[in-house]
Design a protein around this motif. Structure first.
Motif, mmCIF file in Angstrom:
data_model
loop_
_atom_site.group_PDB
_atom_site.id
_atom_site.type_symbol
_atom_site.label_atom_id
_atom_site.label_comp_id
_atom_site.label_asym_id
_atom_site.label_seq_id
_atom_site.Cartn_x
_atom_site.Cartn_y
_atom_site.Cartn_z
ATOM 1 N N ASN A 1 -8.739 9.730 -11.239
ATOM 2 C CA ASN A 1 -7.672 10.736 -11.257
ATOM 3 C C ASN A 1 -6.288 10.197 -10.902
ATOM 4 O OD1 ASN A 1 -8.538 10.393 -8.700
ATOM 5 N ND2 ASN A 1 -8.456 12.547 -8.107
ATOM 6 N N THR A 2 -6.216 9.026 -10.249
ATOM 7 C CA THR A 2 -4.891 8.471 -9.974
ATOM 8 C C THR A 2 -4.504 7.413 -11.013
ATOM 9 O OG1 THR A 2 -5.941 7.005 -8.382
ATOM 10 C CG2 THR A 2 -4.704 8.854 -7.483
ATOM 11 N N ALA A 3 -5.518 6.820 -11.667
ATOM 12 C CA ALA A 3 -5.232 5.747 -12.628
ATOM 13 C C ALA A 3 -4.371 6.263 -13.780
ATOM 14 C CB ALA A 3 -6.534 5.170 -13.165
ATOM 15 N N GLY B 1 -5.467 -5.704 -6.874
ATOM 16 C CA GLY B 1 -4.718 -5.908 -5.630
ATOM 17 C C GLY B 1 -5.607 -6.000 -4.402
ATOM 18 N N LEU B 2 -6.534 -5.063 -4.259
ATOM 19 C CA LEU B 2 -7.380 -5.056 -3.060
ATOM 20 C C LEU B 2 -8.391 -6.194 -3.072
ATOM 21 C CD1 LEU B 2 -8.024 -1.217 -2.550
ATOM 22 C CD2 LEU B 2 -6.653 -2.739 -1.115
ATOM 23 N N VAL B 3 -8.860 -6.554 -4.271
ATOM 24 C CA VAL B 3 -9.824 -7.668 -4.367
ATOM 25 C C VAL B 3 -9.141 -8.953 -3.899
ATOM 26 C CG1 VAL B 3 -11.379 -8.909 -5.909
ATOM 27 C CG2 VAL B 3 -10.821 -6.528 -6.384
ATOM 28 N N THR C 1 -6.165 4.931 5.468
ATOM 29 C CA THR C 1 -5.658 3.842 6.299
ATOM 30 C C THR C 1 -6.409 2.571 5.925
ATOM 31 O OG1 THR C 1 -5.408 5.447 8.062
ATOM 32 C CG2 THR C 1 -5.102 3.136 8.653
ATOM 33 N N PHE C 2 -5.661 1.538 5.621
ATOM 34 C CA PHE C 2 -6.254 0.223 5.364
ATOM 35 C C PHE C 2 -5.962 -0.656 6.567
ATOM 36 C CE2 PHE C 2 -7.857 0.176 1.049
ATOM 37 C CZ PHE C 2 -7.371 1.388 0.574
ATOM 38 N N HIS C 3 -7.009 -1.313 7.077
ATOM 39 C CA HIS C 3 -6.864 -2.198 8.239
ATOM 40 C C HIS C 3 -7.219 -3.621 7.830
ATOM 41 C CE1 HIS C 3 -7.372 1.323 11.011
ATOM 42 N NE2 HIS C 3 -8.134 1.751 10.028
#
Ligand SMILES: Nc1ncnc2c1ncn2[C@@H]1O[C@H](COP(=O)(O)OP(=O)(O)OP(=O)(O)O)[C@@H](O)[C@H]1O
Ligand SMILES: [Mg+2]
Length: 411
Positions: free
Chosen positions: A363-365, A374-376, A400-402
């Motif tokens: 739904n955001t793509a 990016g996250l990989v 939240t990404f830590h």
């Protein structure tokens, strides 16, 4: 006479057993060769190892091509996720010895063996009594170790166990290498597929530009579109290259000691305009921490998390970046950085896939640009620094990404 009959039956039984074992070995080798899914493959290998050696459990450790560490991949009867982060030391462990010597090893009684590494048993609440470990070899290279643990009925490991497990391990090693190569070719296919979209858009734009009746203002718009598609292509190709380097272990860390808060401020400056366009407020809290790491690569992690926190945030939202000490990990002190947004959040189902290549939430793509790498890439970079990255999220509230990074020793 009776003795003769008995011994005949005995040896007949043993031969039959041996034949059954080899028949099963042939069957399982065929199955392994036709499995390209790594996780299914690992499951098949350990259950075959148990059956062929008549043992309670089996396990596989593979060499991590990036770090050179020997990592627990799977062990029977236990949840594979639990073995995720277990690194077996190369020096002073049985498995390390097997990798270094390329030879099998039997340990009759682990309590009498000083080189047995108990770390795994402790973590997994399993008691190893005896074991047989064999190298997993492909083309003269050892890629890991296959172990059979605790022979049933207090039997001892014999020559046949060693031969059979060694044969299984080489078949398994080839199958694992094939599955890895297949994953790699899958990645190349997806990469090429991703490149097609901007290329097709560029082609369409050039066709439009050639139309003689095109008004001047349209022409300028098209050139702007072409510019942004070209930029996207450049950023995608550099992501692909970065990821390929990180995955193959060729990426080198250029380590220095630097102030983390300063780097955060610098990164926020880069994305400030993008945040202002959406009326998003960015706040930084926490003290000064001197980190030891590759400043440029860590900036890349921050930029990706910040860009995500903007892209997947709502208008007039906030981004809170916090720095705090983290003592969870053994030996070293780490700093924990968190990037919290007030965006759409991510459902539990989607959270599981967040660090997979090319994964984008449907739904955001649709209305944001991105490749899903990016996250990989961030995960690879953080882990290359021996840190960890994780996330928490609530739909409709935010995410939240830590991540953690080692502090410089002298501070
Ligand atoms: N802060 C966030 N809030 C909500 N969803 C997020 C957030 N960060 C990431 N996501 C989801 O995770 C997906 C993967 O993120 P990732 O950064 O790996 O790729 P991307 O942003 O789509 O593309 P790029 O490769 O350009 O970074 C995103 O497409 C998005 O669906
Ligand atoms: Mg991103």
């Amino acid at each position: 006479m009776n003795d003769d009959v008995f011994s005949f039956t005995e040896s007949g039984g043993a031969t039959e057993n041996l034949l059954n074992s080899y028949e099963y070995l042939i069957e399982i080798s065929q199955q392994l060769n036709s499995t390209l899914d790594l996780s299914a493959l690992l499951h098949k290998i350990i259950s075959a190892a148990e059956r062929l050696t008549d043992t309670e459990a089996a396990s596989i450790m593979l060499l991590d091509p990036k770090t050179g560490d020997l990592r627990f991949e799977i062990t029977s009867n236990l949840n594979p996720n639990e073995t995720d982060s277990i690194v077996v030391p190369m020096e002073g462990s049985t498995a390390g010895w097997i990798v270094q010597h390329g030879e099998p090893r039997v340990i009759e009684d682990v309590t009498k063996e000083p080189s047995h590494y108990h770390g795994v048993d402790d973590r997994l609440a399993f008691e190893t009594r005896n074991l047989l470990g064999v190298p997993m070899r492909t083309h003269n290279k050892v890629i890991g170790v296959l172990q059979a643990l605790n022979k049933h009925n207090d039997q001892r490991f014999n020559e046949q166990d060693i031969k059979i497990l060694t044969t299984l391990a080489s078949q398994a090693a080839i199958a694992i290498e094939n599955a890895r190569l297949f994953q790699q070719s899958d990645f190349i296919a997806e990469m090429v597929h991703e490149l097609r979209t901007p290329l097709v858009a560029l082609k369409a734009s050039t066709a439009l530009m050639l139309r003689p009746d095109l008004p001047e203002d349209r022409r300028v718009d098209i050139i702007h579109d072409m510019q942004s598609e070209t930029e996207r292509l450049i950023s995608m190709t550099s992501d692909f290259l970065n990821l390929a380097r990180l995955e193959s272990g060729r990426a080198q860390l250029d380590k220095t000691d630097f102030d983390m808060q300063k780097l955060i401020r610098e990164s926020v400056n880069v994305v400030q305009q993008q945040a202002s366009d959406k009326d998003i407020n960015v706040v930084i809290t926490g003290g000064n921490f001197v980190v030891s790491g590759d400043r440029g690569k860590i900036k890349q992690v921050l930029l990706n998390l910040l860009t995500n926190a903007i892209k997947y945030n709502r208008e007039k939202g906030t981004i809170a970046i916090a720095l705090r000490p983290n003592q969870d990990q053994q030996d070293k002190s780490f700093v924990e950085v968190s990037v919290k947004d007030t965006g759409y959040g991510i459902s539990k189902d989607n959270q599981q896939h967040m660090f997979q290549k090319f994964y984008r939430v449907a739904n955001t793509a649709g209305f944001t640009q991105g490749t899903g790498l990016g996250l990989v890439i961030s995960k690879h970079i953080v882990e290359a620094h021996k840190g960890a990255i994780w996330m928490e999220s609530q739909e409709g509230v935010g995410s939240t990404f830590h991540f953690t990074l080692p502090l410089a020793q002298k501070y």
